[in-house]
Design an enzyme around this catalytic site. Structure first.
Site, PDB file in Angstrom:
ATOM      1  N   LYS A 184       0.840  -1.213   0.000  1.00 33.36           N
ATOM      2  CA  LYS A 184       0.000   0.000   0.000  1.00 33.36           C
ATOM      3  C   LYS A 184       0.875   1.263   0.000  1.00 33.36           C
ATOM      4  CE  LYS A 184      -3.412  -2.647  -0.019  1.00 33.36           C
ATOM      5  NZ  LYS A 184      -4.584  -3.085   0.652  1.00 33.36           N
TER       6      LYS A 184
HETATM    7  C1  LIG Z   1      -5.560  -4.069   1.068  1.00 30.73           C
HETATM    8  C2  LIG Z   1      -6.998  -3.873   1.090  1.00 30.73           C
HETATM    9  C3  LIG Z   1      -7.792  -4.365   2.139  1.00 30.73           C
HETATM   10  C4  LIG Z   1      -7.264  -5.235   3.227  1.00 30.73           C
HETATM   11  O1  LIG Z   1      -6.258  -4.680   3.982  1.00 30.73           O
HETATM   12  P1  LIG Z   1      -5.452  -5.556   5.034  1.00 30.73           P
HETATM   13  O2  LIG Z   1      -4.679  -4.529   5.790  1.00 30.73           O
HETATM   14  O3  LIG Z   1      -4.568  -6.472   4.251  1.00 30.73           O
HETATM   15  O4  LIG Z   1      -6.406  -6.288   5.881  1.00 30.73           O
HETATM   16  C5  LIG Z   1      -9.142  -4.077   2.123  1.00 30.73           C
HETATM   17  N1  LIG Z   1      -9.697  -3.367   1.127  1.00 30.73           N
HETATM   18  C6  LIG Z   1      -8.973  -2.905   0.091  1.00 30.73           C
HETATM   19  C7  LIG Z   1      -9.644  -2.116  -0.968  1.00 30.73           C
HETATM   20  C8  LIG Z   1      -7.599  -3.146   0.037  1.00 30.73           C
HETATM   21  O5  LIG Z   1      -6.899  -2.689  -1.001  1.00 30.73           O
END
Ligand SMILES: *Cc1c(COP(=O)(O)O)cnc(C)c1O
Length: 378
Positions: A184
């Site tokens: 991210k």
């Molecule tokens: C990455 C992501 C998640 C999940 O995040 P985690 O921290 O891995 O639990 C949920 N929604 C979206 C749109 C994402 O890109």
């Protein structure tokens, strides 16, 4: 096989190493002062009253659903074109996810004009996902939500410091959920945050993220309290100071990294051959964190999409798909109420090109040349 150009590259250097060592030396490695500092810094960056760090965005989404009062049998309207966690969070509460189509091949966010027809007496909330860091149509969504008394939850994983009409994503609805997963904009390996302007939501999320206990061990260690009660069935969704240290180092780099992504996006927009390729959100002019760079074949199918992805892989360019839509997964495939034609089309025709601050102009040119060449072969 190794790619020459990966989809994403961690923006790490000595700053993250130093941050970890500092926390290790402090001997407070669980949730403590660094988590508190990250919460304050992130809240200030978003201009929101409250921020809680959590173990990941999936737990943030679960907490948000609980704070929205989702109970067994309640319905929550969700996009299918999202990471499955947005949808699963509804089920954790015994709720029923109701899939809504996206807006168009050039706007991959939930279609506000399709929400109202999905509302029933059981609908309690709408969970939106700001695809790629581009905002959903929050004015329309909030207007409908207000009219039907629905809570709005923003899955803002793609959009830290992205804006909608000057407001930061995640601060418009009841609560916003963020992820600090490795790939991210803000990377700590695992981690996340829930933000809100609603004190009651903040208090409930704070309680539930740590077993429903009335105080946390860091507060007890500071002598602020010596005992605790358990007043609700909570979870262990805490973050920790080692990763919060990394998160603080990442926050310092965020805006500079986004500026680089803005340049990369401009280059992509200029160089890609758009005769058979749609660049979603191409005309979006507000601030976006540009988490990913999706493109959609204008008149294609899954076979053609897979063909161009293989072609790019041969050229050493890694691509991805965002996302296999939730409604096609085994656990959801028999639950679709209304048709999802745009989601279906995009699911078969989208592919994601590399996007990260360190991508060079040369690399972006190389990617564009090969995409344009690959398109000719379809
Ligand atoms: C990455 C992501 C998640 C999940 O995040 P985690 O921290 O891995 O639990 C949920 N929604 C979206 C749109 C994402 O890109």
């Amino acid at each position: 096989m190794g790619y020459n150009i990966p989809l994403f590259n961690l923006n790490f250097d000595e700053a993250e190493e130093k941050a970890v060592v500092e926390v290790l030396k402090s001997k407070w490695i669980s949730s403590g002062p660094k988590c508190a500092e990250l919460e304050k810094t992130f809240a200030d960056m978003l201009g929101v009253k409250y921020c809680l760090t959590v173990s990941n965005c999936t737990s943030a989404l679960h907490l948000a659903m609980l704070c929205a009062g989702i109970e067994p049998g309640d319905e929550v309207i969700v996009p299918s074109l999202t990471f499955v966690a947005t949808v699963n969070a509804v089920r954790y509460c015994g709720g029923i996810p109701v899939f809504c189509d996206i807006t168009g091949k050039d706007n991959l966010c939930i279609n506000p004009n399709k929400i109202e027809e999905l509302i029933t007496a059981k609908t309690k909330a709408v969970a939106v996902m700001h695809y790629g860091g581009f905002a959903c149509d929050m004015d329309k969504i909030c207007e409908i939500a207000d009219r039907y008394n629905l809570k709005v939850i923003e899955d803002s994983c793609h959009g830290p410091t992205s804006e909608y009409k000057g407001k930061k994503l995640g601060t418009i609805g009841m609560a916003g959920c963020f992820s600090f997963f490795s790939n991210k904009n803000i990377s700590t390996g695992e981690g996340g945050a829930i933000v809100t302007n609603d004190e009651a939501v903040f208090n409930k999320a704070k309680l539930l993220k740590s077993h429903g206990m009335t105080t946390m061990s860091y507060e007890r260690s500071k002598g602020h309290s010596t005992s605790y009660d358990v007043v609700e069935l909570g979870y262990n969704y805490r973050f920790n100071d080692i990763l919060a240290g990394i998160g603080l180092a990442q926050l310092k780099k965020l805006e500079n990294d986004i500026e680089k992504r803005v340049k990369i996006r401009e280059l992509y927009n200029k160089k890609l051959d758009k005769r058979n390729l749609i660049i979603p959100f191409e005309n979006y002019t507000e601030k976006s964190s540009l988490y990913i760079f999706p493109v959609v074949l204008a008149d294609g199918d899954a076979q053609k999409r897979d063909k161009i992805r293989s072609y790019l892989a041969e050229k050493g360019i890694q691509t991805s798909i965002h996302y296999p839509p939730a409604h096609r997964f085994d656990i959801y495939k028999n639950t679709v109420r209304n048709p999802l034609p745009v989601t279906e089309y995009v699911a078969d025709n989208e592919f994601t090109l590399p996007m990260f601050g360190a991508l060079t102009e040369e690399e972006v040119n190389y990617i564009c040349e090969n995409v344009n060449e690959g398109l000719k072969l379809l």
